[in-house]
Design an enzyme around this catalytic site. Structure first.
Site, PDB file in Angstrom:
ATOM      1  N   ASN A   9       0.882  -1.161   0.000  1.00  0.00           N
ATOM      2  CA  ASN A   9       0.000   0.000   0.000  1.00  0.00           C
ATOM      3  C   ASN A   9       0.925   1.218   0.000  1.00  0.00           C
ATOM      4  O   ASN A   9       1.413   1.633   1.052  1.00  0.00           O
ATOM      5  CB  ASN A   9      -0.896  -0.040   1.242  1.00  0.00           C
ATOM      6  CG  ASN A   9      -1.845   1.129   1.319  1.00  0.00           C
ATOM      7  OD1 ASN A   9      -1.778   2.049   0.502  1.00  0.00           O
ATOM      8  ND2 ASN A   9      -2.709   1.098   2.302  1.00  0.00           N
ATOM      9  N   ARG A  69      -2.614  -1.979  -3.463  1.00  0.00           N
ATOM     10  CA  ARG A  69      -3.781  -1.120  -3.310  1.00  0.00           C
ATOM     11  C   ARG A  69      -3.622   0.051  -4.272  1.00  0.00           C
ATOM     12  O   ARG A  69      -2.626   0.763  -4.248  1.00  0.00           O
ATOM     13  CB  ARG A  69      -3.838  -0.602  -1.886  1.00  0.00           C
ATOM     14  CG  ARG A  69      -4.986   0.335  -1.680  1.00  0.00           C
ATOM     15  CD  ARG A  69      -4.900   0.965  -0.320  1.00  0.00           C
ATOM     16  NE  ARG A  69      -6.119   1.677  -0.032  1.00  0.00           N
ATOM     17  CZ  ARG A  69      -6.363   2.239   1.135  1.00  0.00           C
ATOM     18  NH1 ARG A  69      -5.487   2.142   2.106  1.00  0.00           N
ATOM     19  NH2 ARG A  69      -7.477   2.889   1.318  1.00  0.00           N
ATOM     20  N   LEU A 185     -13.744   5.108  10.123  1.00  0.00           N
ATOM     21  CA  LEU A 185     -13.268   6.340  10.742  1.00  0.00           C
ATOM     22  C   LEU A 185     -11.792   6.179  11.108  1.00  0.00           C
ATOM     23  O   LEU A 185     -11.447   5.509  12.090  1.00  0.00           O
ATOM     24  CB  LEU A 185     -14.104   6.650  11.994  1.00  0.00           C
ATOM     25  CG  LEU A 185     -15.632   6.623  11.793  1.00  0.00           C
ATOM     26  CD1 LEU A 185     -16.352   6.867  13.121  1.00  0.00           C
ATOM     27  CD2 LEU A 185     -16.060   7.656  10.748  1.00  0.00           C
ATOM     28  N   ARG A 217      -8.520  16.709   6.295  1.00  0.00           N
ATOM     29  CA  ARG A 217      -9.349  17.055   5.125  1.00  0.00           C
ATOM     30  C   ARG A 217     -10.685  17.633   5.580  1.00  0.00           C
ATOM     31  O   ARG A 217     -11.243  17.180   6.576  1.00  0.00           O
ATOM     32  CB  ARG A 217      -9.597  15.806   4.271  1.00  0.00           C
ATOM     33  CG  ARG A 217      -8.401  15.415   3.430  1.00  0.00           C
ATOM     34  CD  ARG A 217      -8.619  14.084   2.743  1.00  0.00           C
ATOM     35  NE  ARG A 217      -7.835  13.040   3.368  1.00  0.00           N
ATOM     36  CZ  ARG A 217      -7.977  11.730   3.129  1.00  0.00           C
ATOM     37  NH1 ARG A 217      -8.904  11.312   2.295  1.00  0.00           N
ATOM     38  NH2 ARG A 217      -7.225  10.859   3.733  1.00  0.00           N
ATOM     39  N   GLU A 361      -7.784  -4.620   5.205  1.00  0.00           N
ATOM     40  CA  GLU A 361      -7.651  -4.382   3.770  1.00  0.00           C
ATOM     41  C   GLU A 361      -6.581  -5.270   3.150  1.00  0.00           C
ATOM     42  O   GLU A 361      -6.722  -5.722   2.012  1.00  0.00           O
ATOM     43  CB  GLU A 361      -7.319  -2.901   3.542  1.00  0.00           C
ATOM     44  CG  GLU A 361      -8.476  -1.979   3.887  1.00  0.00           C
ATOM     45  CD  GLU A 361      -8.038  -0.584   4.294  1.00  0.00           C
ATOM     46  OE1 GLU A 361      -7.339  -0.454   5.333  1.00  0.00           O
ATOM     47  OE2 GLU A 361      -8.385   0.380   3.595  1.00  0.00           O
TER      48      GLU A 361
END
Ligand code: ADP
Length: 378
Positions: A9, A69, A185, A217, A361
């Protein structure tokens, strides 16, 4: 075929890796870690050098396949695929849609191709999971012409949602068959409405900037703010981009930190900015939860995941209590235990269930990589 699966990743400043025994448990890596500080003083100069450091840490384990990823798969990639020259060119062509992520993902693929010549590489896209969204949820209220040119809601965090959908199906098949909202989250935050395990709507849209209040962000923002800063206040585009991506969210609101753990500690000491940031975070999650429940025309379950969702009992409690009107009744003790407990954090008779599940993931990437390359037992 014996050997190991490596998942990578590659972000802007780090490469996260996990190594799996291809013939073993693809949910549990035999080794995992990350190399950080790419491009900083004292850190690796680039992704090639960072990957070399990853390889040094891996030792002599033979790598039979690598899974990556990739943030953006556009409208073309609806599923993971083996990387060849054509796929690489398509991934590269999507870089303008994700300028902050895609080039680093690509650098990771190229570095791995160079390090493991002839070893199959698999691309797993964060957008692919959301290709099932009905068109109405893929559109902005903009002219059709722009939609056709790719100005649309894609959605992200798809590998995490796939991981949660699979875990929910294994643990609570009845809930998984119904209507669930998953709240991922972490530093980046998004939520996804799942109907029978498929994505119906999600909070991130054209880019991972939209939706919830995140670490740095801004999340949902009136586009006129961007126009105002540029046209009325004369901000250069790069400064606006830096503000929205790196200087907003929890960091901007608190004036203190982007890290939720730090903010919770500061708020407990009475820090005003930290309190303001956490309040904003909770409120946006509650608003989006209601919006996604509306998209599903009802709600059976809410799942918390990601660094904050998995670890902050305090935030989970505020969110579940704030959603009482939707039918969620908190079980305090189970919530305190979080993922260490039974996983369910609402009472037995709660009309809507809430759960905490650890996202994985890497395991999703490993599974796809094994399946597509034939490496391993599956
Ligand atoms: P990323 O999105 O980069 O993968 P993570 O999913 O690891 O990040 O989430 C990082 C966030 O999780 C940070 O804001 C961090 O403070 C928060 N977090 C981790 N542990 C806790 C905890 N025990 N309590 C509150 N927040 C936590």
């Amino acid at each position: 075929m014996p050997g190991h699966l490596l998942t990578l990743n590659a972000g802007s400043s780090s490469i996260k890796f996990a190594l799996f025994d291809a013939a073993g448990d693809l949910a549990a890596p035999v080794q995992a870690g990350q190399v950080e500080g790419i491009g900083t003083r004292g850190g690796p100069a680039d992704h090639t050098q960072a990957l070399r450091q990853v390889l040094d840490r891996l030792g002599p384990a033979p790598v039979a396949a690598v899974g990556h990823r990739i943030v953006h798969g556009g409208t073309h990639f609806e599923a993971p695929c083996i990387v060849d020259d054509a796929v690489l060119a398509q991934i590269e062509a999507l870089a303008p849609l994700a300028p902050l992520h895609q080039p680093h993902n690509l650098a990771g693929v190229r570095a791995a191709q160079a390090a493991f010549p002839g070893v199959p590489q698999v691309a797993c896209f964060d957008t692919a999971f959301h290709r099932t969204m009905p068109e109405v949820h893929q559109r902005f209220a903009l002219p059709e012409e722009l939609f056709r040119r790719g100005i649309r809601r894609y959605g992200f965090h798809g590998l995490s949602y796939e991981s949660i959908a699979a875990q929910l199906a294994a643990r609570q098949p009845a809930l998984a068959a119904g209507r669930a909202v998953v709240a991922h989250l972490g530093n980046g935050c998004s939520m996804c409405a799942l109907q029978g395990g498929r994505s119906v709507a999600t909070t991130m849209s054209f880019s991972p900037l939209d939706g919830l209040t995140m670490g740095t962000r801004c999340g949902r923002l009136d586009a006129a703010v961007v126009l105002h800063l540029q046209q009325q206040e004369g901000w250069p585009v790069d400064d606006v981009s830096r503000l929205l991506h790196e200087g907003s969210g929890l960091l901007g609101l608190s004036g203190l930190a982007s890290d939720m753990r730090e903010l919770e500690a500061a708020a407990a000491q009475g820090h005003e900015g930290a309190t303001r940031a956490i309040d904003h975070f909770v409120e946006q999650v509650l608003r989006e939860l209601a919006a996604l429940a509306a998209a599903l025309r009802g709600l059976d379950a809410v799942v918390f995941t990601g660094g904050i969702g998995e670890n902050s009992a305090g935030l989970r409690a505020r969110i579940v209590q704030g959603a009482r009107w939707l039918g969620l009744q908190l079980d305090d003790e189970a919530n305190r235990l979080g993922p260490r407990g039974p996983g369910r954090i609402t009472t037995d008779d709660s009309p809507v269930q809430a759960l905490v599940l650890r996202t994985n993931e890497e395991a999703v990437i490993a599974r796809h990589t094994a399946r597509l390359t034939g490496v391993g037992s599956s």
